[in-house]
Write a protein that holds these residues in place. Sequence first.
Motif, PDB file in Angstrom:
ATOM      1  N   ALA A  31      54.730  36.457  47.745  1.00 33.53           N
ATOM      2  CA  ALA A  31      53.639  35.484  47.685  1.00 33.53           C
ATOM      3  C   ALA A  31      52.413  36.016  48.419  1.00 33.53           C
ATOM      4  O   ALA A  31      51.276  35.870  47.951  1.00 33.53           O
ATOM      5  N   GLU A  32      52.643  36.649  49.561  1.00 35.22           N
ATOM      6  CA  GLU A  32      51.530  37.227  50.322  1.00 35.22           C
ATOM      7  C   GLU A  32      50.869  38.350  49.521  1.00 35.22           C
ATOM      8  O   GLU A  32      49.647  38.440  49.457  1.00 35.22           O
ATOM      9  N   ARG A  33      51.694  39.191  48.902  1.00 28.93           N
ATOM     10  CA  ARG A  33      51.152  40.274  48.070  1.00 28.93           C
ATOM     11  C   ARG A  33      50.320  39.710  46.926  1.00 28.93           C
ATOM     12  O   ARG A  33      49.243  40.199  46.619  1.00 28.93           O
ATOM     13  N   ASP A  34      50.837  38.649  46.291  1.00 31.29           N
ATOM     14  CA  ASP A  34      50.099  38.029  45.193  1.00 31.29           C
ATOM     15  C   ASP A  34      48.767  37.464  45.691  1.00 31.29           C
ATOM     16  O   ASP A  34      47.757  37.548  44.993  1.00 31.29           O
ATOM     17  N   GLY A  35      48.776  36.914  46.911  1.00 34.22           N
ATOM     18  CA  GLY A  35      47.531  36.405  47.496  1.00 34.22           C
ATOM     19  C   GLY A  35      46.534  37.523  47.738  1.00 34.22           C
ATOM     20  O   GLY A  35      45.335  37.381  47.448  1.00 34.22           O
ATOM     21  N   TRP A  36      47.020  38.651  48.259  1.00 35.05           N
ATOM     22  CA  TRP A  36      46.128  39.789  48.490  1.00 35.05           C
ATOM     23  C   TRP A  36      45.607  40.330  47.164  1.00 35.05           C
ATOM     24  O   TRP A  36      44.442  40.745  47.059  1.00 35.05           O
ATOM     25  N   ALA A  37      46.457  40.340  46.148  1.00 42.08           N
ATOM     26  CA  ALA A  37      46.022  40.818  44.830  1.00 42.08           C
ATOM     27  C   ALA A  37      44.926  39.913  44.285  1.00 42.08           C
ATOM     28  O   ALA A  37      43.934  40.396  43.731  1.00 42.08           O
ATOM     29  N   GLU A  38      45.091  38.596  44.451  1.00 42.86           N
ATOM     30  CA  GLU A  38      44.061  37.659  43.982  1.00 42.86           C
ATOM     31  C   GLU A  38      42.767  37.846  44.769  1.00 42.86           C
ATOM     32  O   GLU A  38      41.685  37.851  44.190  1.00 42.86           O
ATOM     33  N   THR A  39      42.891  38.052  46.077  1.00 38.37           N
ATOM     34  CA  THR A  39      41.709  38.315  46.902  1.00 38.37           C
ATOM     35  C   THR A  39      41.009  39.578  46.435  1.00 38.37           C
ATOM     36  O   THR A  39      39.785  39.629  46.334  1.00 38.37           O
ATOM     37  N   SER A  40      41.785  40.590  46.135  1.00 38.23           N
ATOM     38  CA  SER A  40      41.221  41.846  45.647  1.00 38.23           C
ATOM     39  C   SER A  40      40.493  41.635  44.323  1.00 38.23           C
ATOM     40  O   SER A  40      39.396  42.160  44.115  1.00 38.23           O
ATOM     41  N   ARG A  41      41.104  40.847  43.430  1.00 37.45           N
ATOM     42  CA  ARG A  41      40.443  40.570  42.153  1.00 37.45           C
ATOM     43  C   ARG A  41      39.144  39.804  42.375  1.00 37.45           C
ATOM     44  O   ARG A  41      38.141  40.062  41.712  1.00 37.45           O
ATOM     45  N   ASN A  42      39.150  38.855  43.320  1.00 41.28           N
ATOM     46  CA  ASN A  42      37.925  38.107  43.632  1.00 41.28           C
ATOM     47  C   ASN A  42      36.854  39.033  44.177  1.00 41.28           C
ATOM     48  O   ASN A  42      35.686  38.932  43.798  1.00 41.28           O
ATOM     49  N   GLU A  43      37.237  39.919  45.103  1.00 40.20           N
ATOM     50  CA  GLU A  43      36.277  40.876  45.657  1.00 40.20           C
ATOM     51  C   GLU A  43      35.715  41.753  44.547  1.00 40.20           C
ATOM     52  O   GLU A  43      34.522  42.039  44.513  1.00 40.20           O
ATOM     53  N   GLU A  44      36.571  42.163  43.633  1.00 44.47           N
ATOM     54  CA  GLU A  44      36.124  43.003  42.520  1.00 44.47           C
ATOM     55  C   GLU A  44      35.096  42.252  41.673  1.00 44.47           C
ATOM     56  O   GLU A  44      34.075  42.816  41.284  1.00 44.47           O
ATOM     57  N   ARG A  45      35.361  40.955  41.411  1.00 42.21           N
ATOM     58  CA  ARG A  45      34.410  40.160  40.622  1.00 42.21           C
ATOM     59  C   ARG A  45      33.084  39.998  41.368  1.00 42.21           C
ATOM     60  O   ARG A  45      32.016  40.090  40.766  1.00 42.21           O
TER      61      ARG A  45
END
Length: 181
Positions: free
Chosen positions: A91-105
């Motif tokens: 779940a934490e990894r998925d959260g970091w992945a979502e944060t990374s996608r947001n930063e990318e956007r």
Amino acid sequence: MTDTQPPTPDLDTIQAAIAATPGTWWNDGHEIHVGEPGILAASQWIGDTCNVELPDYGEANAAAIVTAHNALPALLARVRHLEARAASLEAERDGWAETSRNEERIWAARVAELEQQLAKYVGVEPTVRQTHDEWLRCSGLHCPNAERYAKAEERGWLSAGMGQWLCPDCRTTPAPARDGR
């Protein structure tokens, strides 16, 4: 050749099997008991591993079974803890992945914004750009823009030799020399 894994054991089934014979298992030679270790009167006989073909008549097998059975509750608790930890980390990894996608956007939007700003200047005629640059670097003493030039020069924004340019206002009128002549 296929690599076959043994089936994943059902932890609830194992927990139920352990609960069927509650208490501490212990062995007396090749015989297995549950109850108070060493006290036959306070224990129940579970079975034995007697094998006359073995030098110890199966005592090592009984000890292994008892040790494994008594360790199972702690092992099950550890497996459940590790499964919960793995789920938490996923779940934490998925959260970091979502944060990374947001930063990318966010960065993609910023790059697009900067590219739009740059596009405004790409089509500008060189003479307009040159006139703008000259106006910023005007060295005319009588120039209405001289104050702006002096501030830029004072702050070190202009490099040496750039003060010879005149703004569009000063081009039409000859500027006096800087030494007052």
